[in-house]
Design an enzyme around this catalytic site. Sequence first.
Site, short mmCIF file in Angstrom:
data_model
loop_
_atom_site.label_atom_id
_atom_site.label_comp_id
_atom_site.label_asym_id
_atom_site.label_seq_id
_atom_site.Cartn_x
_atom_site.Cartn_y
_atom_site.Cartn_z
N THR A 1 23.79 -28.39 1.91
CA THR A 1 24.76 -27.95 2.57
C THR A 1 25.74 -27.28 1.23
O THR A 1 25.82 -25.93 1.63
CB THR A 1 26.13 -29.18 2.68
OG1 THR A 1 24.82 -30.04 3.72
CG2 THR A 1 27.27 -28.87 3.05
N ASN A 2 24.92 -27.50 -0.32
CA ASN A 2 25.74 -26.49 -1.19
C ASN A 2 24.74 -26.36 -2.19
O ASN A 2 23.83 -26.82 -2.67
CB ASN A 2 27.14 -27.50 -1.93
CG ASN A 2 28.35 -26.92 -0.71
OD1 ASN A 2 27.97 -28.48 -0.60
ND2 ASN A 2 28.25 -26.78 -0.26
N TYR B 1 6.65 -43.64 -7.07
CA TYR B 1 6.63 -43.58 -5.58
C TYR B 1 4.93 -43.71 -5.08
O TYR B 1 4.63 -43.26 -6.31
CB TYR B 1 6.88 -41.89 -5.08
CG TYR B 1 8.37 -42.64 -4.19
CD1 TYR B 1 9.03 -43.25 -4.09
CD2 TYR B 1 8.17 -41.47 -2.98
CE1 TYR B 1 9.96 -43.15 -3.01
CE2 TYR B 1 9.04 -41.68 -2.49
CZ TYR B 1 10.06 -41.85 -1.83
OH TYR B 1 11.30 -42.23 -1.06
N THR C 1 24.23 -34.28 1.81
CA THR C 1 23.73 -34.17 3.57
C THR C 1 23.23 -35.73 3.35
O THR C 1 23.58 -36.13 4.69
CB THR C 1 23.38 -33.12 3.31
OG1 THR C 1 23.96 -31.91 2.74
CG2 THR C 1 22.63 -32.66 4.99
N THR D 1 42.65 -43.33 18.77
CA THR D 1 41.39 -43.03 18.61
C THR D 1 41.12 -42.45 17.78
O THR D 1 39.75 -42.56 16.63
CB THR D 1 40.40 -41.83 20.33
OG1 THR D 1 40.95 -42.69 21.54
CG2 THR D 1 39.13 -41.27 19.82
N ASP E 1 16.25 -33.73 -6.51
CA ASP E 1 17.97 -34.33 -6.83
C ASP E 1 17.32 -36.21 -7.35
O ASP E 1 18.66 -35.86 -8.61
CB ASP E 1 18.22 -33.85 -6.06
CG ASP E 1 17.98 -34.53 -4.50
OD1 ASP E 1 16.74 -34.77 -4.55
OD2 ASP E 1 18.86 -34.64 -4.00
#
Length: 262
Positions: A10-11, A100, A132, A184, A109
């Site tokens: 996103t950024n 991993y 995100t 709502t 990141d």
Amino acid sequence: MILVLDVGNTNIVLGVYEGKNLIADWRLATDHKRTADEYGVQVMQLFTQKKLELDKVEGVIVSSVVPNIMYTVEHMVRKYFNQTPLVVGPGIKTGINIKYDNPKEVGADRIVNAVAAHETYNRALIIIDFGTATTFCAVTKNGDYLGGTICPGIKISAEALFEKAAKLPRVELVKTPGVICKNTVTSMQAGILYGYTGSVDYIVEKMKKEMQDYGESEPLVIATGGLATLISKDSKHIDKVVPYLTLEGLRIIYDKNKEQVS
């Protein structure tokens, strides 16, 4: 001065360090349609606003989870800073031992966050990054990256509710006084925020128990990312909010790899 860039879905978050001090930071929209020159001009304007000189930047480091924008970012760095950026990836010294199944699958990141938290706190850690996607990472006191969990980010969850339910509106992510709501909009806000906080705490509880199987003591739970502060207010398990954790990790990794840059 060192320029650090964290390229997210996103950024793009940029920071300028003078020694160990973060003296400027900015957030740009990630857009693969933008050119290196468009990003370069914008970064020049941001530097001018802070009265910083581009030619005083001695090195640049980049972490990215968006492969299709990396050529643009690297080209921008070469053209406007006259530097070849150090890119976080295989072959970079981090001080973290990744457990991993396939270490190459771990997002840059997540590695950078683990480096910053391990170097700073030197203890068992759970790191939550509200981006995100929301990521949970378990790191041992000795710097072993055990793995973690990936969830849809809170904004993705809220947007899905709006898009898939015809009569539900798009709502602002704000805290409501309680969960017995009278309309709502507040009902959705309560469900999104308190529901998400509950899922965060549940995952952390399970992660803590699993870390005990590795012989780890009670981990410190660190949160970072844009919505970390909002969620942490009602979380039972988040101990610290560290807004610039990723930028700090990039600075540390740059320092560990100075000889490679030179």
